[in-house]
Design an enzyme around this catalytic site. Sequence first.
Site, PDB file in Angstrom:
ATOM      1  N   GLU A 101       0.836  -1.205   0.000  1.00  0.00           N
ATOM      2  CA  GLU A 101       0.000   0.000   0.000  1.00  0.00           C
ATOM      3  C   GLU A 101       0.865   1.247   0.000  1.00  0.00           C
ATOM      4  OE1 GLU A 101      -1.995  -0.938   3.585  1.00  0.00           O
ATOM      5  OE2 GLU A 101      -0.333  -0.283   4.823  1.00  0.00           O
ATOM      6  N   CYS A 114       3.785   8.190   1.213  1.00  0.00           N
ATOM      7  CA  CYS A 114       4.365   7.175   2.090  1.00  0.00           C
ATOM      8  C   CYS A 114       4.348   5.866   1.307  1.00  0.00           C
ATOM      9  CB  CYS A 114       3.511   7.087   3.345  1.00  0.00           C
ATOM     10  SG  CYS A 114       3.952   5.729   4.423  1.00  0.00           S
ATOM     11  N   CYS A 121       6.533  -7.809   6.301  1.00  0.00           N
ATOM     12  CA  CYS A 121       7.709  -7.320   7.028  1.00  0.00           C
ATOM     13  C   CYS A 121       8.156  -8.410   7.980  1.00  0.00           C
ATOM     14  CB  CYS A 121       7.373  -6.049   7.809  1.00  0.00           C
ATOM     15  SG  CYS A 121       8.800  -5.377   8.698  1.00  0.00           S
ATOM     16  N   CYS A 125       7.196  -6.626  14.908  1.00  0.00           N
ATOM     17  CA  CYS A 125       6.796  -5.741  16.014  1.00  0.00           C
ATOM     18  C   CYS A 125       5.367  -6.122  16.415  1.00  0.00           C
ATOM     19  CB  CYS A 125       6.856  -4.275  15.596  1.00  0.00           C
ATOM     20  SG  CYS A 125       8.465  -3.800  14.928  1.00  0.00           S
ATOM     21  N   CYS A 128       2.051  -4.132  15.363  1.00  0.00           N
ATOM     22  CA  CYS A 128       1.872  -3.723  13.963  1.00  0.00           C
ATOM     23  C   CYS A 128       1.212  -4.844  13.161  1.00  0.00           C
ATOM     24  CB  CYS A 128       3.244  -3.384  13.388  1.00  0.00           C
ATOM     25  SG  CYS A 128       3.282  -3.317  11.601  1.00  0.00           S
ATOM     26  N   GLY A 176       6.979  -2.759   5.516  1.00  0.00           N
ATOM     27  CA  GLY A 176       8.350  -3.238   5.377  1.00  0.00           C
ATOM     28  C   GLY A 176       9.364  -2.437   6.163  1.00  0.00           C
ATOM     29  N   GLU A 177      10.534  -3.029   6.327  1.00  0.00           N
ATOM     30  CA  GLU A 177      11.688  -2.369   6.956  1.00  0.00           C
ATOM     31  C   GLU A 177      12.624  -1.981   5.812  1.00  0.00           C
ATOM     32  OE1 GLU A 177      13.233  -1.120   9.649  1.00  0.00           O
ATOM     33  OE2 GLU A 177      15.030  -0.991   8.431  1.00  0.00           O
ATOM     34  N   SER A 210      13.032   5.371   6.879  1.00  0.00           N
ATOM     35  CA  SER A 210      12.860   4.989   8.272  1.00  0.00           C
ATOM     36  C   SER A 210      13.474   3.610   8.514  1.00  0.00           C
ATOM     37  CB  SER A 210      11.372   4.964   8.638  1.00  0.00           C
ATOM     38  OG  SER A 210      10.763   3.808   8.128  1.00  0.00           O
ATOM     39  N   SER A 233      12.710   4.450  14.284  1.00  0.00           N
ATOM     40  CA  SER A 233      11.530   4.077  15.081  1.00  0.00           C
ATOM     41  C   SER A 233      12.009   3.479  16.384  1.00  0.00           C
ATOM     42  CB  SER A 233      10.683   3.054  14.315  1.00  0.00           C
ATOM     43  OG  SER A 233      10.215   3.631  13.117  1.00  0.00           O
ATOM     44  N   LEU A 234      12.054   4.295  17.418  1.00  0.00           N
ATOM     45  CA  LEU A 234      12.631   3.836  18.681  1.00  0.00           C
ATOM     46  C   LEU A 234      11.561   3.193  19.579  1.00  0.00           C
ATOM     47  CD1 LEU A 234      15.510   3.883  19.839  1.00  0.00           C
ATOM     48  CD2 LEU A 234      14.866   5.901  21.150  1.00  0.00           C
ATOM     49  N   HIS A 235      10.494   3.887  19.796  1.00  0.00           N
ATOM     50  CA  HIS A 235       9.312   3.399  20.539  1.00  0.00           C
ATOM     51  C   HIS A 235       9.546   3.085  22.019  1.00  0.00           C
ATOM     52  CE1 HIS A 235       7.501   3.434  16.668  1.00  0.00           C
ATOM     53  NE2 HIS A 235       7.924   2.268  16.264  1.00  0.00           N
ATOM     54  N   ASN A 313      -3.820   4.488  16.488  1.00  0.00           N
ATOM     55  CA  ASN A 313      -5.274   4.515  16.333  1.00  0.00           C
ATOM     56  C   ASN A 313      -5.905   4.021  17.624  1.00  0.00           C
ATOM     57  OD1 ASN A 313      -5.138   5.335  13.722  1.00  0.00           O
ATOM     58  ND2 ASN A 313      -5.668   3.362  12.825  1.00  0.00           N
ATOM     59  N   CYS A 356      -0.125   1.332   9.734  1.00  0.00           N
ATOM     60  CA  CYS A 356       0.604   0.542   8.744  1.00  0.00           C
ATOM     61  C   CYS A 356       0.111  -0.898   8.659  1.00  0.00           C
ATOM     62  CB  CYS A 356       2.079   0.632   9.117  1.00  0.00           C
ATOM     63  SG  CYS A 356       3.017  -0.838   9.136  1.00  0.00           S
TER      64      CYS A 356
HETATM   65  S1  SF4 Z   1       6.287  -1.548  12.713  1.00  0.00           S
HETATM   66 FE1  SF4 Z   1       7.440  -1.379  10.771  1.00  0.00          FE
HETATM   67  S2  SF4 Z   1       9.292  -2.655  11.171  1.00  0.00           S
HETATM   68 FE2  SF4 Z   1       7.788  -3.245  12.749  1.00  0.00          FE
HETATM   69  S3  SF4 Z   1       6.707  -5.024  11.850  1.00  0.00           S
HETATM   70 FE3  SF4 Z   1       5.528  -3.151  11.304  1.00  0.00          FE
HETATM   71  S4  SF4 Z   1       6.259  -2.585   9.245  1.00  0.00           S
HETATM   72 FE4  SF4 Z   1       7.776  -3.972  10.175  1.00  0.00          FE
END
Ligand code: SF4
Length: 364
Positions: A101, A114, A121, A125, A128, A176-177, A210, A233-235, A313, A356
């Site tokens: 997407e 984007c 991916c 995480c 996600c 994706g990463e 990213s 993306s630290l989080h 969200n 995402c």
């Molecule tokens: S947050 Fe980003 S890196 Fe982590 S699983 Fe989702 S798409 Fe992959």
Amino acid sequence: MEEPRGRKKPPRHLADLDEAGRKELLEASGLPGFRAKQLSVHYFTRLTSDPAEMTDLPASQREELAATLLPPLLTPVRTLEADKGTTRKTLWRLFDNALVESVLMRYPDRATICVSSQAGCGMACPFCATGQGGLQRNMSTAEIVDQVVDGARAMARGEVAGGPGRLSNVVFMGMGEPLANYKAVIGAVRRLTDPSPAGLGLSARGVTVSTVGLVPRIRQLTEEGVPVTLALSLHAPDDELRNELVPINTRFSVAETVEAAWQYAATTKRRVSIEYAMMRGINDQAWRADLLGDVLRSYGDWGWVHVNLIPLNPTPGSKWTASDPADEREFVRRLEAKGIPTTVRDTRGREIDGACGQLAAAED
Ligand code: SF4
């Protein structure tokens, strides 16, 4: 990341190749190499892949030329609009039925797309949707670029509310990463920033890549000489929680990851963006804001970094839901008190499953 052997590759497209490669491919197909430049102009300047619009090419060869260098890569499955037509999310089907997407967002002063860099991916995480399905495959350079060219075309042709305009920014924050598909992503960055008609002629300053923190690849990007903005993306500011939220952290610690990001800023003079998805009761405590501020401050306060908080969200009942607005405000206040510039990302596209991966997951 290695692709499994024997898997069919996406069709080769001019956006996969530099100018010499495009010429060679035409010649290898028994077509005149000098036509490559005209095809590049059609694709990157006129933003078309439709042979019917290529009236400067001999009618007898148009179809074959376009089929050789401009094969279709992305088929739209569904387009959703939000924010009065200024946000447009497209679900694409790739040649092998993989779904990805892209989201186009128009603001008063810019238009940003984007894009996805992988189908699925592999980073897992837990908060996600994309991460839950695992990695299907890396996207090719041209599959990545074509999402941007589609967005540029939609803007140029006035298909996005607000009349004709120009696409100015690209963020690699879709599925994706990006740094796990390093070669194709760098190829795409080069195509996007190469002057027209070799590429799309965007400014590298307008491109953000990213990562969840593939430290060796951040180091490689530092040496690459493409001054894109790096978004990390630290989080979480502590290893204990980050190991859980971003499993790659068990290989590269917070300290190693932030150090690599700082080195990127020090070398490229580009300010790094720290992305931090605010998750209620998980990573949004005041003490974690203080710790994040201290971790970032330990590399000096010369403006190398800013923090971008991402409101999740709201998903009632889910473990992963949006922070309380008061907690979010306190988080910002504490970071700013430590001298860290902090913004809260707007929630564009929230009503079209802006988080995402959700749209692709819903289609399966
Ligand atoms: S947050 Fe980003 S890196 Fe982590 S699983 Fe989702 S798409 Fe992959």
